[in-house]
Design an enzyme around this catalytic site. Structure first.
Site, PDB file in Angstrom:
ATOM      1  N   ARG A 124       0.799  -1.219   0.013  1.00  0.00           N
ATOM      2  CA  ARG A 124       0.120   0.060  -0.125  1.00  0.00           C
ATOM      3  C   ARG A 124       1.014   1.202   0.066  1.00  0.00           C
ATOM      4  NH1 ARG A 124      -1.788   0.569   4.379  1.00  0.00           N
ATOM      5  NH2 ARG A 124      -1.133  -1.121   5.492  1.00  0.00           N
ATOM      6  N   TYR A 129      -1.383  -3.722  -6.995  1.00  0.00           N
ATOM      7  CA  TYR A 129      -1.199  -4.345  -5.825  1.00  0.00           C
ATOM      8  C   TYR A 129      -2.190  -4.419  -4.795  1.00  0.00           C
ATOM      9  CZ  TYR A 129       0.025  -5.471  -1.115  1.00  0.00           C
ATOM     10  OH  TYR A 129      -0.058  -6.005   0.162  1.00  0.00           O
ATOM     11  N   LYS A 185      -9.467  -2.562   1.883  1.00  0.00           N
ATOM     12  CA  LYS A 185      -9.126  -1.320   2.908  1.00  0.00           C
ATOM     13  C   LYS A 185     -10.106  -0.238   2.253  1.00  0.00           C
ATOM     14  CE  LYS A 185      -7.004  -3.862   5.545  1.00  0.00           C
ATOM     15  NZ  LYS A 185      -5.489  -4.189   5.368  1.00  0.00           N
ATOM     16  N   HIS A 203     -10.148  -2.374  11.704  1.00  0.00           N
ATOM     17  CA  HIS A 203      -9.339  -3.297  11.193  1.00  0.00           C
ATOM     18  C   HIS A 203      -8.875  -4.446  12.315  1.00  0.00           C
ATOM     19  CE1 HIS A 203      -4.788  -3.230   9.699  1.00  0.00           C
ATOM     20  NE2 HIS A 203      -5.522  -3.912   8.793  1.00  0.00           N
ATOM     21  N   SER A 241      -1.037  -3.237  10.340  1.00  0.00           N
ATOM     22  CA  SER A 241      -0.655  -4.328   9.482  1.00  0.00           C
ATOM     23  C   SER A 241       0.425  -5.000   9.643  1.00  0.00           C
ATOM     24  CB  SER A 241      -0.350  -3.502   8.009  1.00  0.00           C
ATOM     25  OG  SER A 241      -1.561  -2.966   7.630  1.00  0.00           O
ATOM     26  N   CYS A 289       1.147  -7.198  12.111  1.00  0.00           N
ATOM     27  CA  CYS A 289       1.392  -7.313  13.479  1.00  0.00           C
ATOM     28  C   CYS A 289       0.738  -8.576  13.936  1.00  0.00           C
ATOM     29  CB  CYS A 289       1.001  -6.018  14.195  1.00  0.00           C
ATOM     30  SG  CYS A 289       2.028  -4.690  13.576  1.00  0.00           S
ATOM     31  N   ASP A 312      -8.899  -9.916   9.107  1.00  0.00           N
ATOM     32  CA  ASP A 312      -8.374  -8.504   9.049  1.00  0.00           C
ATOM     33  C   ASP A 312      -9.583  -7.239   9.197  1.00  0.00           C
ATOM     34  OD1 ASP A 312      -6.236  -7.203   7.961  1.00  0.00           O
ATOM     35  OD2 ASP A 312      -7.323  -6.411   6.291  1.00  0.00           O
ATOM     36  N   ARG A 365       2.255 -11.961  -0.368  1.00  0.00           N
ATOM     37  CA  ARG A 365       0.993 -12.626   0.012  1.00  0.00           C
ATOM     38  C   ARG A 365       0.377 -13.722  -0.642  1.00  0.00           C
ATOM     39  NH1 ARG A 365      -1.429  -8.852   4.249  1.00  0.00           N
ATOM     40  NH2 ARG A 365       0.411  -7.196   4.421  1.00  0.00           N
TER      41      ARG A 365
HETATM   42  P1  GTP Z   1      -1.924  -7.568   7.427  1.00  0.00           P
HETATM   43  O1  GTP Z   1      -2.426  -9.020   6.473  1.00  0.00           O
HETATM   44  O2  GTP Z   1      -1.139  -6.959   6.950  1.00  0.00           O
HETATM   45  O3  GTP Z   1      -2.892  -6.875   8.264  1.00  0.00           O
HETATM   46  O4  GTP Z   1      -1.207  -8.328   8.610  1.00  0.00           O
HETATM   47  P2  GTP Z   1      -1.618  -9.321  10.166  1.00  0.00           P
HETATM   48  O5  GTP Z   1      -1.939  -8.261  11.106  1.00  0.00           O
HETATM   49  O6  GTP Z   1      -2.735 -10.344   9.628  1.00  0.00           O
HETATM   50  O7  GTP Z   1      -0.126 -10.034  10.698  1.00  0.00           O
HETATM   51  P3  GTP Z   1       0.095 -11.590  10.255  1.00  0.00           P
HETATM   52  O8  GTP Z   1      -0.678 -12.517  11.238  1.00  0.00           O
HETATM   53  O9  GTP Z   1       0.537 -11.958   8.896  1.00  0.00           O
HETATM   54  O10 GTP Z   1       1.720 -11.464  10.942  1.00  0.00           O
HETATM   55  C1  GTP Z   1       2.569 -10.574  10.440  1.00  0.00           C
HETATM   56  C2  GTP Z   1       4.016 -11.121  11.027  1.00  0.00           C
HETATM   57  O11 GTP Z   1       4.253 -11.036  12.483  1.00  0.00           O
HETATM   58  C3  GTP Z   1       4.440 -12.546  10.460  1.00  0.00           C
HETATM   59  O12 GTP Z   1       5.810 -12.501  10.179  1.00  0.00           O
HETATM   60  C4  GTP Z   1       4.288 -13.234  11.657  1.00  0.00           C
HETATM   61  O13 GTP Z   1       5.300 -14.425  12.040  1.00  0.00           O
HETATM   62  C5  GTP Z   1       4.560 -12.257  12.818  1.00  0.00           C
HETATM   63  N1  GTP Z   1       3.837 -12.764  14.118  1.00  0.00           N
HETATM   64  C6  GTP Z   1       2.519 -12.930  14.250  1.00  0.00           C
HETATM   65  N2  GTP Z   1       2.019 -13.343  15.327  1.00  0.00           N
HETATM   66  C7  GTP Z   1       3.311 -13.258  16.243  1.00  0.00           C
HETATM   67  C8  GTP Z   1       3.546 -13.497  17.706  1.00  0.00           C
HETATM   68  O14 GTP Z   1       2.646 -13.853  18.275  1.00  0.00           O
HETATM   69  N3  GTP Z   1       4.804 -13.332  17.879  1.00  0.00           N
HETATM   70  C9  GTP Z   1       5.818 -13.102  16.999  1.00  0.00           C
HETATM   71  N4  GTP Z   1       6.983 -13.095  17.470  1.00  0.00           N
HETATM   72  N5  GTP Z   1       5.722 -12.656  15.641  1.00  0.00           N
HETATM   73  C10 GTP Z   1       4.333 -12.831  15.298  1.00  0.00           C
HETATM   74  C1  SPV Z   2      -2.811  -4.459   5.462  1.00  0.00           C
HETATM   75  O1  SPV Z   2      -1.815  -4.039   4.908  1.00  0.00           O
HETATM   76  O2  SPV Z   2      -3.185  -4.174   6.416  1.00  0.00           O
HETATM   77  C2  SPV Z   2      -3.274  -5.684   4.677  1.00  0.00           C
HETATM   78  C3  SPV Z   2      -2.698  -5.882   3.469  1.00  0.00           C
HETATM   79  O3  SPV Z   2      -4.033  -6.344   5.165  1.00  0.00           O
HETATM   80  S1  SPV Z   2      -3.493  -4.741   2.260  1.00  0.00           S
HETATM   81  O4  SPV Z   2      -4.811  -5.531   1.664  1.00  0.00           O
HETATM   82  O5  SPV Z   2      -2.515  -4.387   1.258  1.00  0.00           O
HETATM   83  O6  SPV Z   2      -4.022  -3.628   2.774  1.00  0.00           O
HETATM   84 MN    MN Z   3      -4.483  -5.798   7.421  1.00  0.00          MN
END
Ligand code: GTP
Ligand code: SPV
Ligand code: MN
Length: 587
Positions: free
Chosen positions: A69, A197, A206, A226, A248, A250, A277, A371
């Protein structure tokens, strides 16, 4: 198709503008989708992966300048700059339309216009909303078919209504200097140009489900957040639902699909995924807060996803999935990314399209924001309530972010108003999900900084109002931080499935089953109340990450004060008082 006059008039107007060679109405049928997949392969938009190992799966590479983004090029085109607020880029709607129409003009020449009718949320649900996206990208069509509910039934559900969101996407030249992601909340309109993208072009996600929908929610008395939604089933078979807002990359997808530690599974605990999400939440007839996931698939971060860290997400990608910007393993025509396993392919193509040897190369095989787009139905732990028209009742709301120091593993706010304060003051280190520096701490209220479609001060006010309406039926509000680092930069808390130990404390708190220690920022667990069974983690370390260090929080309070100055007189008085209380508590 449709006879809706507002839809047909808009399509005609856009057709005259972008000038396509032909127009195709998307119906979401397997037959049409299969034809489009074949066409995408023929023109090189997609590569078909190994049919035995990854049936119906495809690989796509975006341009190298188009991998995340672009917050700096995202605009809220409200009638006045004041209404977009201090946290959004703003453009005058008249000027924005003119500029965007100049860019879009004739940009579909020699190309096809795809018309995608989609529902965010189960079709016909009182919480669902309808959109129509026009795009010249088959990749966008195929992703939208996974991520949203696309079918002719959407036209039926819409009928003659004018309550639908207009989304125009034009790939143009993928020129980053002319890339704009513009939301017009007062017009229910989104225009996105010069990107291919995910979050920039899958306009249901979003742009609609957060930026436009947050504005609609404000006007109509509901919330678009979110947040992931998950259900926790206890050994008695009762399911409690929580919603969690993390910025994002996290950990939302990971938490939403987590597998509890073995000793809890043996007792009968289970986790069910409703969403990973986005949550749309309304007050139900019973006065509680009810949530749906408006999406129909997962657009998840690939790197770091493996059988151990997120078994259910990985399982979700085993069929009908589109992978974007991961490495292509040529030996067996499958995909690979950093953190999938310890065996990177030697004979591969990296995300930019160059030959790559994962054993010897210093370069990454997959982009950090690569992704997968996977259908929700693939998820082994998808909730039985996923298709529910009324959604699920939320017991707890959890905020969280990446904080190397400062924020404890978990704490509970004192009440809803204090919880809104906690959310409004959230901070997190930036990630690869958006273009720009990674690892910089920034304030990201409710994880909505890039996604709130109106003045953030009004958004805080809306949260406070919702709390008043919910009264004693309001979910309890918590904050978590899985990302505390030790002096060597390692994560202290094991995270992932072990986060269940924290969720159980949260649920116990909601049910009044466990005591807590009051601190200046809220209630933290007594260390012995976080169950460490079968975990190699000593209680002293746990105490260290539950600690609320006064000096650190005095600095934090000063930073929150700075952050609050931005909102001027639209900052609710209640939040000013909350900050003053915090400062007083820290004296
Ligand atoms: P978006 O799709 O961008 O909104 O991301 P998201 O919030 O769904 O994050 P996602 O679950 O994909 O995790 C992103 C990163 O954080 C990955 O590299 C995970 O491995 C890491 N991660 C997730 N949960 C944990 C945790 O409990 N501990 C640690 N150390 N890392 C974590
Ligand atoms: C984020 O960035 O919070 C996502 C991926 O979930 S996107 O669809 O690119 O916003
Ligand atoms: Mn997201």
């Amino acid at each position: 198709m449709t006879t809706n006059k507002t839809v047909l008039a808009w399509i005609d107007e856009m057709k005259a503008l972008v000038n396509p060679d032909n127009v195709v109405f998307i119906d979401g049928s397997e037959e049409q989708t299969e034809k489009l997949r074949a066409e995408a392969v023929a023109i090189g938009e997609l590569e078909k992966l190994n049919e035995e190992l990854l049936p119906d799966c495809y690989l796509h590479r975006t341009k190298v300048n188009d991998v995340a983004r672009v917050e700096g090029r995202t605009f809220i085109c409200a009638k006045t700059k004041e209404n977009a607020g201090p946290t959004n880029n703003w453009m005058d709607p008249k000027e924005a339309y003119k500029m965007l129409y100049d860019i879009a003009k004739d940009s579909y020449k020699g190309r096809t216009m795809y018309v995608i009718p989609f529902s965010m949320g189960p079709i016909g649900s009182p919480l669902a909303k309808i959109g129509v996206e026009l795009t010249d990208s088959i990749y966008v069509v195929l992703n939208m078919v996974i991520m949203t509910r696309v079918s002719n039934e959407v036209w039926t559900a819409l009928g003659d209504s004018n309550d639908w969101v207009r989304g125009l996407h034009c790939r143009c030249d993928i020129d980053e200097e002319k890339r704009y992601i513009c939301q017009f909340p007062e017009d229910n309109t989104i225009i996105s140009v010069n990107s291919g993208y995910g979050g920039n072009v899958l306009l249901g996600k979003k742009c609609f489900a957060l930026r436009i929908a947050s504005y609609q929610g404000w006007k109509e008395g509901w919330m678009a957040e979110h947040m992931l939604i998950l259900g926790i089933e206890n050994p008695q078979g009762e399911v409690k639902y929580v919603a969690a807002a993390f910025p994002s990359a996290c950990g939302k997808t990971n938490l939403a699909m987590m597998i509890p530690p073995k000793y809890l599974r043996d007792k009968g605990y289970k986790v069910w995924t409703v969403g990973d999400d986005i949550a749309w939440m309304r007050i139900g007839e019973d006065g509680r807060l009810w949530a749906i996931n408006p999406e129909n698939g997962f657009f998840g971060v690939a790197p770091g996803t493996n059988e151990k860290s997120n078994f259910n997400a990985l399982a979700s990608t085993k069929k009908g999935t589109i992978f974007t910007n991961v490495a292509h393993n040529l030996d067996n025509n499958t995909v690979w990314w950093e953190g999938l396993d310890k065996n990177p392919p030697e004979n591969a193509i990296e995300w930019k399209g160059n030959p790559w040897n994962g054993k010897t190369s210093e370069e990454k095989g997959a982009h950090p924001n690569s992704r997968f787009t996977a259908p929700a139905v693939n998820c082994p732990c998808i909730s039985s309530e996923f298709e529910s028209q009324s959604g699920v009742p939320i017991s707890a709301i959890i905020f969280g972010g990446r904080r190397a120091k400062t924020a404890p593993l978990v704490y509970q706010s004192k009440d809803w108003e204090n919880g809104v304060f906690v959310g409004s003051a959230m901070a997190s280190e930036t990630t690869a999900a958006a273009a720009g520096a990674v690892g910089v701490v920034r304030r990201d209220p409710m994880a909505m900084l890039p996604f709130c479609g109106y003045h953030m001060g009004d958004y805080f006010r809306h949260w406070l109002e919702m709390g008043k309406k919910l009264g004693d039926k309001a979910p309890k509000i918590f904050n978590v931080n899985w990302f505390r680092l030790d002096d060597e930069g390692h994560f202290i808390w094991p995270g992932f499935g072990d986060n269940m130990r924290v969720l159980n404390w949260i649920i116990d708190r909601c049910e009044g089953k466990v005591d807590a220690v009051e601190t200046p920022i809220g209630f933290v667990p007594k260390a012995e109340d976080i169950d460490l069974t079968d975990l190699d983690f000593d209680i002293e370390t746990l105490k260290s990450i539950l600690e609320v260090d006064k000096d650190t929080w005095v600095k934090e309070a000063a930073e929150i004060e700075e952050h609050y100055k931005k909102f001027g007189d639209r900052l609710p008085e209640e939040l000013k008082n909350q900050l003053n209380n915090l400062k007083a508590n820290l004296k």
